[in-house]
Write a protein that holds these residues in place. Structure first.
Motif, PDB file in Angstrom:
ATOM      1  N   ASP A  57       0.926  -1.141   0.064  1.00 53.16           N
ATOM      2  CA  ASP A  57       0.099   0.060   0.223  1.00 53.16           C
ATOM      3  C   ASP A  57       0.966   1.151  -0.079  1.00 53.16           C
ATOM      4  N   SER A  58       0.447   2.283  -0.162  1.00 52.61           N
ATOM      5  CA  SER A  58       0.948   3.505  -0.192  1.00 52.61           C
ATOM      6  C   SER A  58      -0.001   4.950   0.034  1.00 52.61           C
ATOM      7  N   GLY A  59       0.703   6.019   0.478  1.00 50.16           N
ATOM      8  CA  GLY A  59      -0.146   6.966   0.718  1.00 50.16           C
ATOM      9  C   GLY A  59       0.065   7.693   2.100  1.00 50.16           C
ATOM     10  N   ASN A  60      -0.268   9.012   2.005  1.00 48.05           N
ATOM     11  CA  ASN A  60      -0.086   9.839   3.356  1.00 48.05           C
ATOM     12  C   ASN A  60       1.438   9.835   3.502  1.00 48.05           C
ATOM     13  N   GLY A  61       2.382   9.911   2.315  1.00 45.02           N
ATOM     14  CA  GLY A  61       3.845  10.210   2.576  1.00 45.02           C
ATOM     15  C   GLY A  61       4.540   8.867   3.006  1.00 45.02           C
ATOM     16  N   LYS A  62       3.907   7.715   2.767  1.00 46.85           N
ATOM     17  CA  LYS A  62       4.562   6.500   3.308  1.00 46.85           C
ATOM     18  C   LYS A  62       4.218   5.120   2.289  1.00 46.85           C
ATOM     19  N   LYS A  63       5.173   4.196   2.491  1.00 46.97           N
ATOM     20  CA  LYS A  63       4.771   3.048   1.672  1.00 46.97           C
ATOM     21  C   LYS A  63       4.767   1.682   2.668  1.00 46.97           C
ATOM     22  N   LEU A  64       4.204   0.998   2.155  1.00 47.38           N
ATOM     23  CA  LEU A  64       4.026  -0.236   3.177  1.00 47.38           C
ATOM     24  C   LEU A  64       4.585  -1.569   2.311  1.00 47.38           C
ATOM     25  N   GLU A  65       5.700  -2.131   2.600  1.00 48.21           N
ATOM     26  CA  GLU A  65       6.258  -2.930   1.668  1.00 48.21           C
ATOM     27  C   GLU A  65       6.707  -4.379   2.458  1.00 48.21           C
ATOM     28  N   ARG A  66       6.607  -5.494   1.562  1.00 49.44           N
ATOM     29  CA  ARG A  66       7.015  -6.732   2.152  1.00 49.44           C
ATOM     30  C   ARG A  66       8.477  -7.085   1.601  1.00 49.44           C
ATOM     31  N   PHE A  67       9.429  -7.242   2.303  1.00 50.65           N
ATOM     32  CA  PHE A  67      10.677  -7.670   1.991  1.00 50.65           C
ATOM     33  C   PHE A  67      11.006  -9.151   2.717  1.00 50.65           C
ATOM     34  N   GLY A  68      10.456 -10.225   1.665  1.00 51.28           N
ATOM     35  CA  GLY A  68      10.548 -11.457   2.328  1.00 51.28           C
ATOM     36  C   GLY A  68       9.628 -11.652   3.492  1.00 51.28           C
ATOM     37  N   GLN A  69      10.071 -12.179   4.327  1.00 50.54           N
ATOM     38  CA  GLN A  69       9.104 -12.550   5.444  1.00 50.54           C
ATOM     39  C   GLN A  69       8.710 -11.370   6.426  1.00 50.54           C
ATOM     40  N   TYR A  70       9.399 -10.070   6.199  1.00 50.32           N
ATOM     41  CA  TYR A  70       8.915  -9.043   7.085  1.00 50.32           C
ATOM     42  C   TYR A  70       8.467  -7.721   6.298  1.00 50.32           C
ATOM     43  N   ILE A  71       7.309  -7.042   6.912  1.00 46.03           N
ATOM     44  CA  ILE A  71       6.743  -6.012   6.264  1.00 46.03           C
ATOM     45  C   ILE A  71       7.156  -4.987   6.971  1.00 46.03           C
ATOM     46  N   LEU A  72       7.467  -3.742   6.050  1.00 43.46           N
ATOM     47  CA  LEU A  72       7.988  -2.365   6.650  1.00 43.46           C
ATOM     48  C   LEU A  72       7.298  -1.260   6.368  1.00 43.46           C
ATOM     49  N   SER A  73       7.090  -0.421   7.053  1.00 37.21           N
ATOM     50  CA  SER A  73       6.539   1.038   6.705  1.00 37.21           C
ATOM     51  C   SER A  73       7.625   1.985   6.857  1.00 37.21           C
ATOM     52  N   ARG A  74       7.802   2.630   5.669  1.00 42.00           N
ATOM     53  CA  ARG A  74       8.781   3.979   5.403  1.00 42.00           C
ATOM     54  C   ARG A  74       8.358   5.156   4.835  1.00 42.00           C
ATOM     55  N   PRO A  75       8.806   6.302   4.992  1.00 40.90           N
ATOM     56  CA  PRO A  75       8.517   7.527   4.309  1.00 40.90           C
ATOM     57  C   PRO A  75       8.692   7.212   2.964  1.00 40.90           C
ATOM     58  N   GLU A  76       7.484   8.308   2.247  1.00 43.33           N
ATOM     59  CA  GLU A  76       7.791   8.108   0.587  1.00 43.33           C
ATOM     60  C   GLU A  76       7.165   9.513   0.296  1.00 43.33           C
ATOM     61  N   PRO A  77       7.963  10.388   0.004  1.00 48.92           N
ATOM     62  CA  PRO A  77       7.394  11.924   0.019  1.00 48.92           C
ATOM     63  C   PRO A  77       6.477  11.977  -1.318  1.00 48.92           C
ATOM     64  N   GLN A  78       6.697  11.184  -2.285  1.00 50.18           N
ATOM     65  CA  GLN A  78       5.875  11.337  -3.428  1.00 50.18           C
ATOM     66  C   GLN A  78       4.562  10.673  -3.453  1.00 50.18           C
ATOM     67  N   ALA A  79       4.140   9.839  -2.348  1.00 52.54           N
ATOM     68  CA  ALA A  79       2.952   9.264  -2.086  1.00 52.54           C
ATOM     69  C   ALA A  79       1.908  10.153  -1.265  1.00 52.54           C
ATOM     70  N   LEU A  80       1.482  11.172  -2.289  1.00 52.27           N
ATOM     71  CA  LEU A  80       0.544  12.226  -1.908  1.00 52.27           C
ATOM     72  C   LEU A  80      -0.860  11.586  -1.717  1.00 52.27           C
ATOM     73  N   TRP A  81      -1.397  10.791  -2.228  1.00 53.28           N
ATOM     74  CA  TRP A  81      -2.498  10.399  -1.725  1.00 53.28           C
ATOM     75  C   TRP A  81      -2.806   9.713  -0.593  1.00 53.28           C
ATOM     76  N   GLN A  82      -4.125   9.251  -0.348  1.00 52.29           N
ATOM     77  CA  GLN A  82      -4.611   8.578   0.861  1.00 52.29           C
ATOM     78  C   GLN A  82      -4.370   7.096   0.618  1.00 52.29           C
ATOM     79  N   PRO A  83      -3.835   6.355   1.701  1.00 51.25           N
ATOM     80  CA  PRO A  83      -3.574   4.954   1.964  1.00 51.25           C
ATOM     81  C   PRO A  83      -4.854   4.239   1.532  1.00 51.25           C
ATOM     82  N   SER A  84      -4.996   3.003   1.113  1.00 50.28           N
ATOM     83  CA  SER A  84      -6.150   2.030   0.777  1.00 50.28           C
ATOM     84  C   SER A  84      -6.288   1.579   1.986  1.00 50.28           C
TER      85      SER A  84
END
Length: 310
Positions: free
Chosen positions: A19-46
């Motif tokens: 998912d992405s939005g609100n200046g962040k991205k939610l990513e799965r790297f293998g077995q773990y999920i991370l939330s990190r800043p992403e300045p271009q994600a200007l929309w709302q997350p789903s």
């Protein structure tokens, strides 16, 4: 010239942009999920905020004690490159690092994933499109050149270096940060590769010297930051030095068989700037210009950089 937005290839089985939005991205790297800043994600997350909190094994938050009055674009580019922050850990195992595999028809690479103080984790998944381009370019060169020379500048943890080395190229990997070179060396070992040439040096200084030496490379990869410092405190500012850097690269790139890959992550640059630079310095090339992006699980397209290549 082709203008092509590039989505990450289908071969990422161990990575997902959830998912992405609100200046962040939610990513799965293998077995773990991370939330990190992403300045271009200007929309709302789903997904809801609670969903993100429930899913994330670790979350990065920037330190906000910065000068709020930095208005000019140059300072903002620098800020985006250097902001530190803290990881809030929910799953303790993430603190020890883990391995991520990238496997396609051409490549089989492994990377060490680690939570750094600058939100980065050691890999930019969207760059897989360029790894495939490098592999294809070297595959096409193989009938003509037994051992191509490849130069990777501002090379970070070495995804492009690994891709080139796996196809038998002699690879010179240049980065000014010694800890990053050690990380890249670990990735080489994880990928069962050897003999990449590591250079802890300012990239522009290195290329100037290669021009004087009359060195020739069959492939050059550049991933310059908006702002940086070399090993002897040399100052790199993208707007000031990118034309000189590309012009020097032209001097050392094989006139017949050479390929080039340029990545830019600066928010102040557009694909048109990259097109003008490359078309002027490297005329008569079949350029591909566009944006690298990832598509999240809800079909939102997250732009993550500009590329130019031939």
């Amino acid at each position: 010239m082709q203008n092509i937005p590039l989505i990450t290839p289908q071969y990422w089985r161990n990575y997902e942009l959830l998912d992405s939005g609100n200046g962040k991205k939610l990513e799965r790297f293998g077995q773990y999920i991370l939330s990190r800043p992403e300045p271009q994600a200007l929309w709302q997350p789903s997904l809801s905020e609670q969903d993100w909190l429930n899913e994330a094994d670790a979350m990065f938050e920037r330190n906000e004690e910065k000068d709020k009055d930095k208005k000019n674009e140059k300072n903002q580019s620098e800020k985006n490159q250097t902001d530190k922050g803290d990881w809030y850990i929910k799953t303790p195992e993430t603190q020890n690092g883990w391995t991520l595999r990238y496997q396609s028809d051409l490549l089989d690479l492994k990377f060490k994933i680690s939570l750094s103080a600058f939100k980065h984790v050691g890999i930019f998944p969207e760059q897989a499109s360029n790894w495939e381009f490098i592999a294809e370019s070297l595959k096409n060169l193989q009938p003509y050149r037994q051992t191509p020379n490849i130069l990777n500048l501002f090379a970070y943890t070495g995804g492009a270096s690994l891709a080139a080395r796996q196809f038998g190229a002699d690879v010179t990997h240049v980065d000014s940060i010694k800890s990053v070179l050690s990380w890249a060396n670990e990735n080489m070992a994880l990928s069962n590769l050897t003999d990449i040439r590591w250079m802890a040096e300012d990239a522009l200084t290195f290329v100037r010297r290669e021009v004087r030496r009359g060195k020739t490379y069959q492939g050059i990869i550049l991933d310059p930051p908006a702002y940086g410092r070399g090993t002897n405190n040399e100052k790199w500012v993208l707007e000031e030095y990118i034309y000189e850097m590309l012009s020097l690269c032209k001097e050392i790139l094989d006139k017949r068989d050479g390929f080039l890959v340029l990545n830019l992550y600066s928010l102040g640059f557009s694909p048109l700037i990259v097109e003008n630079l490359l078309a002027q310095i490297f005329p008569n090339k079949n350029l591909e210009i566009g944006e690298l992006y990832l598509e999240d699980g809800f079909k939102k397209k997250l732009p993550l950089g500009i590329y130019g290549r031939f």
